[in-house]
Every structure is written in structure tokens, then in C-alpha cells.
Enzyme design. Structure first.
Site, PDB file in Angstrom:
ATOM      1  N   ASP A 161       0.844  -1.193   0.000  1.00 58.73           N
ATOM      2  CA  ASP A 161       0.000   0.000   0.000  1.00 58.73           C
ATOM      3  C   ASP A 161       0.879   1.243   0.000  1.00 58.73           C
ATOM      4  OD1 ASP A 161      -2.387   1.325   0.095  1.00 58.73           O
ATOM      5  OD2 ASP A 161      -2.803   0.900   2.208  1.00 58.73           O
ATOM      6  N   GLU A 208     -13.997   1.417  -0.595  1.00 53.96           N
ATOM      7  CA  GLU A 208     -14.099   1.513   0.862  1.00 53.96           C
ATOM      8  C   GLU A 208     -15.301   2.352   1.269  1.00 53.96           C
ATOM      9  OE1 GLU A 208     -10.463   2.312   2.971  1.00 53.96           O
ATOM     10  OE2 GLU A 208     -11.500   2.602   4.872  1.00 53.96           O
TER      11      GLU A 208
HETATM   12  O1  KIV Z   1      -4.443   0.103   4.645  1.00 52.37           O
HETATM   13  C1  KIV Z   1      -5.396  -0.674   4.566  1.00 52.37           C
HETATM   14  O2  KIV Z   1      -5.588  -1.567   5.394  1.00 52.37           O
HETATM   15  C2  KIV Z   1      -6.323  -0.500   3.463  1.00 52.37           C
HETATM   16  C3  KIV Z   1      -7.582  -1.300   3.514  1.00 52.37           C
HETATM   17  C4  KIV Z   1      -8.551  -0.558   4.334  1.00 52.37           C
HETATM   18  C5  KIV Z   1      -8.094  -1.600   2.182  1.00 52.37           C
HETATM   19  O3  KIV Z   1      -6.095   0.276   2.597  1.00 52.37           O
END
Ligand code: KIV
Length: 293
Positions: free
Chosen positions: A96, A195
Site C-alpha cells: 500500500d 471503501e
Molecule cells: O491500509 C489498509 O488496510 C487498506 C484497507 C482498508 C483496504 O487500505
């Protein structure tokens, strides 16, 4: 479909690819994604057969204890990615991209996405944002790094948009989300996290795009679901989102274990005979003054 295997089925666990997720959508098979932030939980998620693991910037909140995901840095996330990689071999691993790792310029976004792959050993990345991030998504995809979008509530910019407010509540807002999703698909995203989008809007998006939608708080009609691990196992008692389901009470289990341990150390019940090491060869009471006759 006769005896043909589903995309997620096999006698032995297979490596999940971006193409397999797309195939799962086409075959109507639900995609299972979970976050993970360390080696043991990644190994367990792998054994449980999840399709994909997201090393989410939620790490900053549920592990590091920040109030939001904003402070999380590349340097904090990359070692976490490597630990997850060491634990999980089958699920598709998605890193991410944290706040300010992709917003400055497409060049910087590509460089940081590349770090997730080269240094973090991830197989894909996720960026928050819809149509405003299509240039970034295109640049990352052109660098041959699979990239996911993330629309609806985007925690990195939640304050800018008035907090964690459910998205797609009216026709205009739902239509904007559909356009965002189509723009991300056109830009080269292989999937989109939705989300906190209303179930109706999430369904419209899922029907319109050919890439998988992975919902979190976005109802039953997405192509897959993702939840934060700590919400699934009940290890973040500070906040329990309505959309999540706790399948265990890990916080309770840990607390009970620690209470017992504390009691036993204080009362001398731990350690016991089976927990201690002895001197070699001579086990006579004389040789070991601590041993009772
Ligand atoms: O950082 C995270 O856990 C996310 C999820 C909410 C999809 O982006």
C-alpha cells in the site's frame, strides 16, 4: 462447468496472480484479501488459503498506534513487506503506497512503486484515489508494476473530504464513483478497492468494470472482500468498524494469557520442573543444590 477447476481451486495451493484474480471475477468466484503486517500472520493467512495479502498503511494505526495512516512512511512499510513476503508464498502480495509516496509526481510514484517490488518484494501496489490519480496509475502500470486503485473513503485524504463519510449515497455521487472506477480501469489498474461505498453504488461499479472490485464496508456485491486483520481477529479493541466482523477475540485471549502468566510468576508457579535446564551428567541432589531430595 463439469469437472473444470475454479481459478482458486487446485489439489495443491498455487501462486495467485493478477490474471487469476481477473479470472475469478469472470467466473463469479469471490476474492479473499486480508491485511498482514508480519511473518507469523502472513504464514497463517497463506495456510488459510487467502487469495491476496495487502500490506496496508493501516499498519500505522493498528500496529504502530498512530491516530491516522498519514504519518506512515516508505521506510516503515518496506521491512514489513519483506517479513510478509517471507511468510506468504501463495497469495498475491500488494503493498500500500503511503501518503506522499506517489502524489508528488509520476516519476516519484514509479520510483516508490519500484521500491515496493525490489526492496519490499511485493508483486503489486495500491494507490488511494480515483480520476485525479489516473496519471500516476498509468505511469506505474507502464513501468510493468501491477497497480490497484482505491476509491470511496480514502483514509489518507479523509480530513480533506470531511472525514470517514459513506460514499455513493445519492445518484450523483454513485455516478461519480462509477466514472472514477472506469477511469482507473482505463488508466491500467488491475483492481479497485471500494471503501465504505453504499451497497447499491458498489454493485453498479462492479457491474460496469471488467477488473475486480474488492470491498471493505461496501456490501455483498463486490468481486471480493478485504478486511484489516486486526478487525477479523479482534486485536484492535480501540475501534470496531460496523462493517467488519470479528471472528475471534485475540485481545481477550492475549489478556487472559498475560494475566495468568503474571499471576504464576508472582506466586512462583512458573517456571516449573519442565521449563528448567539442568547441569549435564550429574543429576544427584548433592550436585544440584537447588534440587529437592
Ligand atoms: O491500509 C489498509 O488496510 C487498506 C484497507 C482498508 C483496504 O487500505
Amino acid at each position: 462447468m463439469g469437472n473444470r477447476l475454479k481459478a482458486s481451486e487446485s489439489t495443491e495451493q498455487r501462486k495467485v496472480s493478477v490474471a487469476a484474480l481477473k479470472q475469478m471475477k469472470a467466473q463469479g468466484e469471490k476474492i479473499v484479501m486480508v491485511t498482514s503486517y508480519d511473518y507469523p500472520s502472513a504464514s497463517i493467512a497463506d495456510e488459510a488459503g487467502v487469495d491476496s495479502i495487502l500490506v496496508g498503511d493501516s499498519y500505522g494505526m493498528v500496529v504502530l498506534g498512530y491516530d491516522t495512516t498519514i504519518p506512515v512512511t516508505m521506510d516503515e512499510l518496506l521491512p514489513v513487506c519483506r517479513a510478509v513476503r517471507r511468510g506468504a508464498t501463495h497469495p498475491l502480495l500488494v503493498g500500500d503506497m503511503p501518503f506522499m509516496s506517489f502524489q508528488v509526481s509520476p516519476e516519484e510514484a514509479v520510483r516508490n512503486a519500484g521500491r515496493f517490488v525490489k526492496e519490499g518484494r511485493m508483486e503489486a501496489v495500491k494507490v488511494e484515489g480515483g480520476r485525479e490519480e489516473t496519471q500516476i496509475v498509468t505511469a506505474i502500470a507502464r513501468a510493468d508494476i501491477p497497480v490497484m486503485g482505491h476509491i470511496g473513503v480514502t483514509p489518507q485524504t479523509a480530513t480533506l473530504h470531511g472525514g470517514y463519510r459513506i460514499q455513493g449515497k445519492d445518484t450523483d455521487s454513485a455516478a461519480r464513483l462509477v466514472e472514477d472506477a472506469l477511469a482507473l480501469e482505463k488508466a491500467g489498474a488491475f483492481g479497485i478497492v471500494l471503501e465504505m461505498v453504499t451497497e447499491e453504488a458498489a454493485r453498479m461499479i462492479t457491474d460496469k468494470v471488467s477488473i475486480p472490485t474488492i470491498g471493505i464496508g461496501s456490501g455483498r456485491f463486490c468481486d471480493g472482500q478485504v478486511l484489516v486483520l486486526h478487525d477479523i481477529i479482534g486485536l484492535y479493541p480501540k475501534f470496531k468498524p460496523k462493517f467488519a466482523k470479528a471472528y475471534a477475540d485475540a485481545a481477550g485471549v492475549i489478556k487472559e494469557a498475560l494475566n495468568k502468566y503474571t499471576r504464576e510468576v508472582r506466586t512462583g508457579q512458573f517456571p516449573q520442573e519442565q521449563n528448567v535446564f539442568r547441569m549435564e551428567n550429574d543429576k544427584s541432589p548433592k550436585a544440584n543444590p537447588l534440587r529437592k531430595p
